[in-house]
Structure formats: C-alpha cells, structure tokens
Design an enzyme around this catalytic site. Structure first.
Site, PDB file in Angstrom:
ATOM      1  N   ASP A   1      -6.719  13.976 -10.832  1.00 57.90           N
ATOM      2  CA  ASP A   1      -6.870  13.061  -9.892  1.00 57.90           C
ATOM      3  C   ASP A   1      -5.884  13.300  -8.628  1.00 57.90           C
ATOM      4  O   ASP A   1      -6.260  12.903  -7.619  1.00 57.90           O
ATOM      5  CB  ASP A   1      -6.443  11.845 -10.624  1.00 57.90           C
TER       6      ASP A   1
ATOM      7  N   GLY B   1      -2.574  -0.653 -19.512  1.00 60.86           N
ATOM      8  CA  GLY B   1      -3.600  -0.448 -18.522  1.00 60.86           C
ATOM      9  C   GLY B   1      -3.364   0.545 -17.216  1.00 60.86           C
ATOM     10  O   GLY B   1      -4.086   0.580 -16.275  1.00 60.86           O
TER      11      GLY B   1
ATOM     12  N   LYS C   1      -6.946  13.959  -4.687  1.00 65.41           N
ATOM     13  CA  LYS C   1      -6.321  13.188  -3.409  1.00 65.41           C
ATOM     14  C   LYS C   1      -5.849  14.205  -2.589  1.00 65.41           C
ATOM     15  O   LYS C   1      -5.793  13.862  -1.196  1.00 65.41           O
ATOM     16  CB  LYS C   1      -5.587  11.989  -3.897  1.00 65.41           C
TER      17      LYS C   1
ATOM     18  N   ILE D   1      -0.769   2.027   0.343  1.00 68.94           N
ATOM     19  CA  ILE D   1      -0.045   2.744   1.278  1.00 68.94           C
ATOM     20  C   ILE D   1      -0.797   3.278   2.306  1.00 68.94           C
ATOM     21  O   ILE D   1      -1.745   4.029   1.980  1.00 68.94           O
ATOM     22  CB  ILE D   1       0.756   3.540   0.735  1.00 68.94           C
TER      23      ILE D   1
ATOM     24  N   VAL E   1     -12.211  -4.443  -8.642  1.00 65.72           N
ATOM     25  CA  VAL E   1     -12.057  -4.240  -6.969  1.00 65.72           C
ATOM     26  C   VAL E   1     -13.150  -5.120  -6.322  1.00 65.72           C
ATOM     27  O   VAL E   1     -13.013  -5.725  -5.575  1.00 65.72           O
ATOM     28  CB  VAL E   1     -12.054  -2.596  -6.798  1.00 65.72           C
TER      29      VAL E   1
ATOM     30  N   GLU F   1      -6.118   5.665 -18.667  1.00 63.31           N
ATOM     31  CA  GLU F   1      -7.501   5.563 -19.044  1.00 63.31           C
ATOM     32  C   GLU F   1      -7.644   5.865 -20.554  1.00 63.31           C
ATOM     33  O   GLU F   1      -6.603   6.517 -21.009  1.00 63.31           O
ATOM     34  CB  GLU F   1      -8.364   6.470 -18.704  1.00 63.31           C
TER      35      GLU F   1
END
Lengths: 417, 417
Positions: free
Chosen positions: A194, A180, A198, A129, A16, A183
């Site tokens: 996760d 990919g 969020k 998004i 990133v 993990e």
C-alpha cells in the site's frame, strides 16, 4: 469565475460513499449533488432512497447530465475501467483508488491529456493531509530537496503498539485488526504494498517522476522484531515505515519505502498510531511537516470533498514538474547506512557491505553497516530468512561522500578489528 | 498553459531580499530575474552589481518591462504606497508586509478587483508553512470548523524557554534577543501585535471575514509569569500564544489571539522555540497539523519564492469564501473558560464571572472561571495591573451550553462554598 454546479455519479456506497452522500445532502452551498450511485450488491439495505441506486455502470457513465464521476470502490480493475470511460466520456473524475492509480499511472496521465478532463485523487494518499495539492502547487521542482513520509496508518499503528506496549508483531497486528486499523488479510499494508503504491504517484506530484511500482525498492514491517524495538529504544530511536525521496547532488532522485530508525526530535516521531505525516525539505524553508489522519472513512471522505470542491472552480493538476520541466530520473547509485537483525550469520552476505560499523552477538544478532543500494534493488536476502533491515537515520550516503567516510571508518575499524 | 517569464522589481535588499536574489540567479529554470532593486541606503555595501540598485522607486514602478513587484521592506506606510502603485500600473505583487496588509486589507482587496492583478502574500503569515494557499484552495467554507495557530515565533521561543529552562519573562526575552528571535524593541511581538496582524488577514483566507485588527480581541505574553509556567506544569499543560477562530453552532465565528494552556497531546505543544504551527479542524478530516519555520530570512524567502513560482502559472487568490459565499460574521457572544493569575484580588472583577471553578491563595494568586467574551472585548482590566489571563484548553463555551454547565458548576459550588 463562476463556480459550476456539479452533478455526481458515485461508484461505491461503503462508509466513504455514504458519508459523502450525507454531507452533500446537508450542505447545499457546496453546489454538488449525487444523481446516481452504482453499487455491486443491490440486495444490501442502504440509508438512501432506493431510486438513487443502480447496478448498471453505464447509467452513470453515459448520462450526459452527470459531469463528475467519483469512485470510492476497492477493486483496481473495475476502478480503472470506470475512470477510463468517465474521462473518455468527458467527465471529471475523483478517485480514491491508490492501487489502481499506481498500476495505471502512465495511462491516466495520457487520458487526462487526450480527453482534457481533470482527474483528482487527493484522498488516495495520506487522505486528509493535502499532500498532493501542496506538492503540485507549492513546492517548485528546483526547490524540493526531499520528502519523507509515513503514508500507511496500519503499519504505523502496529509499530506504535510494538514500541509503546511492547507487543510482539503478531499481537500488534491482532490489536490493529480488532480496532479496524488493519484488514483481515493485513499483508497489503504490512508488506509495504500500500505504501509503495502511494509513493509511486506521489513521486509524480513531487518530482514529475513516472515510474512503475516494481522499480521502487520497498519493504514492509513483517520482519520487524520485538528485539529491534528494544535496540531502537536503547539508541533513543523509534521505528517507522518511511517512504522517502531525496534529490542527490547529481540531480537524480533516490526513492524507496523502508523501515527506518527515526530520532525523537524528527517530526515523524510525533506521528503515532493510525496517523500519517509528511516532512518536506525545500530550499530555504528548512523542514515543513504536515500531519493528519491518513485513512478511514471520514478522512477519506474529507479529501474527496475537497477534490469535489476544487472541481467547482475548474481546478486540475497541471503536472508542471513533468510537462514544463525535465523531470529528474530515479537512481539506485548511492549508499545507505542500515541496521540488520537476524538469527544466523549465514543469511548475511557480509562481502556486500562497504564497511560494518557495529555488530552485536547474541540470540538475535544485529549489525549496522554501509552498503550500495543496488544490493537492495537486485537481491532479496534482506527480506528473507527473518532478516530485518532498518535504515539508520539520515541513511543516504552519496557517491561523493563515500571515500571520505570509508577512510574514517577503516581507521576506526583498525581499532575495532 | 505556458509559464510566463517574470521580470521582477524588488523593494528591499536585507537578508530576505539578498537571499531571493541569489536563488533566482542560481536557478534559471525558475524563469524569474530581478531587473532592479530599490533600496533606501545607497551607501551600504551590497553583494550584487551596483547597476542593479536604485533609490528611485519609480524606476521600478514605472518600468513597463517589470511585470512583478516583490516588496520585502519593513515599513508599513511605504510598503502600501509601493503595492498600490504597482497594482495600479498593472504589475503582479508579492508582499511580505503583514502589518501593512492587516492595516489596509479592504483597500488591497478592492485594488485587486479594480486593476485585476494578483497580490500574493504567503510569506506574511507563518512564512514557510503554506497556510494561506491551503486555506484558499483546500478548506472549503462550509467544512472549516476551526483553525488554531502559533503564528509568532518570537513569543513562542520566549514561552518555550520560560517553560523548559525555567527562565523568567525578562531573561527569556533577553535570550531571544541575543539569538535574533526578538527585536531590540520586542513589544510588537511580545504584546501580540504581530500575531493579531497576521490573524486579521488569515481570517479572510479562512472564512472570508474582512475585519479591522482593532475589532479582534488579543493579548501577548507580556504578563505571563514564571508562576504561571509552574501551574501549567502541575496541570500537565504548556502555555502558547494561540491565534484561533472557530465557527460556532449559530454559524458565526469566534476569533481572537490569547495565551492558552495546551495539552501535551495537542499538536501545538509540539511547536517549540521559533517554530510556527497551524491546526485545522474540518468536517470529517479531524485535525490536521502544519508545522514549519514561521519567520527569519530563509523561511520568508522560501515563501516569497513559492509565490513567484505560482505567478508564473497565473495563480491568484480568488477569495472564494468572500466573493462566492456569504462570509460568516465575527461574534463576541460566547463564553470562555479562563485562568487568571494576579497579585491583588481588587484587580479582579469577580462579578463579571459566570462562575468560578477554582481559586488559589498565596503570594501570586490564581483562579479559573467562566466569563462572557464581551468582558474581554470591552474592558481591559485583564491586561492591566500584572493580571495574567490564560485561556484553558477548549476554552470556548457556546451560548447554548452555558446553562447546563452553569447548573453543574453551581452544584459543585454548593459543596465548595
């Protein structure tokens, strides 16, 4: 208004960070340059001039020439320290650290007020998004009925492969890892952590609710069985890990992250593989659907870029729903219609059900029924012993509807029993 | 920042206007009240106190107590007069009049500058989908590769019914009219006028391009034939009326509204019946897809409400792409791959094609080939004599690619001729 020149201190130079560096280099019109990059491992070869790098965070955090800190690192603890110091030192912050944000939400809100600096994190949920920006700006408090979303691409990939290729859970996880999308240790995604992280701060942007992650009922897909996919297909459903929040008639909000059967015509059924999707229902507008890539280096970099671009024009979250309104409270006082599959009846506390609508004997047994949500909040039987709980479509039943529905169901039960 | 109290003067009390009135009545927290409603026909019975209504527009436009004018009327001329006077008199404006906006775009931009008042029009394009707000705020100039959208629900309904129920064009139009998805005179929708009007000002919000509607190549679906739907199905395509804009390698923008074959996996294929959808491609983010109801009283009212809500916090379009950047220019200097069906070869100027890739004899003939876009801009043979032109998926071919593709195609043609 003039756009201001941004001088960025970047933490993290993985896929990133490096992608971000390249675009900013190639796009001078963005008027944003990276002055310094803080990395952990100075020995690693980097595709950028060596003078750009440092391992000393203070070189970025204490540089008065740097007015924006962008952090795209993975560790929650250091990320929070960086964000805190940056805000305190009068720098705007762009963060992609969902876990950190979920864990430190009240402090981050407080610091934005005290130090009067913007903190943007569009990339932390659903990456490409623009869900946070739209919840902040477009969906007024009183008009937002519900939001349902697929916020974790990894689990969605696994469920899609289980469904379409008839892989079992372990095979699908392995495939996700090979490509990919998961993990090496997939538990953070697979067990729903996760997604609920969020969801914690999306609730703030959606409804002004500030709640600890541990108060939100959630599960992942670790107990979903290939036989569940077979049942789903028979009933013409798909299985998705759905994060949802709904304003009830009493003004309180029901919110959770759980696997759910969705109908084919539900826009969430359109969300396959590693993609994310968000369905928003608001007064008058009916359903609106946002769809895009929810993770990965490029979608994350794109969201970070949009935040950087917004900073040039002085954008910040105003948290209107939190500060200018009385935010609704989270409640567990409602019922849900759920499907459960299991190996042994003894793991299922049948007395906790208001009523049971369907059951199915066999090697892998299943039933569907209605139970009070407190039983999911307070107990854990439904996560253990290979019990797989999947909500039915339109799962939420409000208090005021329960009598009528129960009566109707008991009439049916008279026939069935 | 404090939110300000809005006192609204409303023009129009049809389904949208009345819906808006009811919600604002029922939702005091929105801090917006309608002080006066201007209507054309005072004799009509209304579901609101008689004292609310007037037929004298000056009662609204000259009232210093009214700080926002909302106009949801149908006629373009009067709408422009209302908007002009309101801005001049220092009032914020919310408008749903797409035709008026498309026709008077430069003047409306100019007036916003001169009188320094916000003019919001989210409801004028794709109604409930917040497309304007997202293009304004989220997709930076240099990062927006392309935008492709279904912006007219009426034609999309007709095409869906032709496709799914195998209705011919006239039957599908009649069904749309019966269900309220098409006007008694459907030509404004069916011939593409409505779509190109919306596209005109969406180009401003997407790229900062200010262009007259008549400079944008467009067509509707009036010549689409049931046989085209059969060909589409054979090739595994659907037919949509797609408004699109794409930044070419030379920095210029190709933009038009034309029927197009879309692949099943294209998010636009998910958009059925009266719904709208927008696919945005931006740097790094891959495809993003926004979906919702694009017209009708409730979706339109919801978008108007969101604009009103935004005004409370001082929101306005900044037209950054127009004022803070040098906007790209519109170009017709590119090629498109197109399918044409027709009754008679004599209506098809074969010499205008760079090359032809496929042709099919029979009662209704068809071919597909590549032609320079200027031939669509300058000629009209492709709209006449029942010729039906439908772009192929990924239709745009840039100048730099054409030689390579032509060579490849001529090799193939050597075999075929």
């Amino acid at each position: 208004m003039n756009s201001r020149q941004l001088t960025i201190g970047l933490f993290g130079f993985g896929v990133v960070g490096e992608g971000l560096y390249k675009v900013l280099e190639q796009t001078p019109s963005l008027r944003a340059t990276i002055k310094k990059v803080c990395i952990k491992n100075p020995g690693k070869k980097r595709n950028a001039p060596a003078t750009l790098f440092t391992t000393d965070r203070d070189e970025l955090l204490n540089d008065p020439g740097i007015n924006v800190i962008v952090e795209v690192i993975n560790e929650s603890g250091p990320a929070f320290e960086i964000v805190s110091t940056a805000l305190k030192n009068g720098k705007a912050v762009v963060s992609a650290s969902k876990k950190m944000i979920a864990e430190h939400l009240p402090e981050i809100l407080e610091m934005q007020k005290i130090y009067n600096q913007p903190f943007l994190c569009e990339s932390a949920a659903c990456a490409s998004i623009p869900v946070i920006r739209n919840l902040e700006e477009y969906y007024d408090n009183d008009l937002l009925h519900s939001i349902r979303a697929i916020v974790n691409g990894s689990t969605n990939f696994i469920l899609t492969r289980m469904f379409e290729d008839k892989l079992d859970f372990k095979q699908a996880v392995m495939l996700a890892q090979q490509l990919g999308f998961a993990e090496a240790d997939p538990s953070l995604d697979v067990e729903g952590w996760d997604a609920v992280n969020k969801w914690t701060f999306l609730l703030t942007h959606a409804y002004g609710i500030v709640e600890k992650t541990e108060h939100i009922v959630f599960n992942g897909i670790q107990n979903i069985n290939l036989s569940d996919a077979v049942v789903a297909r028979e009933k013409n459903y798909e299985i998705k890990l759905v994060a949802q929040a709904k304003k009830l008639n009493n003004g309180k909000v029901a919110a959770f992250v759980l696997p759910q059967f969705v109908l084919h015509e539900d826009p969430l059924a359109f969300v396959k593989n590693e993609f994310n999707g968000v369905v928003i229902e608001s007064s008058f507008a009916d359903k609106q659907f946002f769809y895009g890539k929810g993770a990965g280096s490029f979608p994350t970099a794109s969201a970070v870029l949009s935040d950087i671009s917004a900073l040039r024009y002085g954008y910040r979250y105003e948290y209107k729903k939190l500060y200018y309104h009385t935010p609704p409270v989270l409640t567990n006082d409602f019922y849900v219609r759920a499907y459960l599959s299991f190996d042994d009846w003894k793991n299922i506390p049948r007395d906790k059900f208001e009523w049971i609508e369907e059951w199915h004997a066999g090697d892998r047994k299943y039933l569907s029924g209605v139970l009070h949500f407190e039983h999911l909040k307070n107990d854990s039987w439904w996560k253990e012993n290979q019990v797989s709980l999947i909500l039915m479509p339109d799962a939420i039943i409000e208090d005021i509807e329960i009598r009528k529905l129960k009566k109707k169901s008991l009439e049916l039960a008279g026939i069935l029993d």
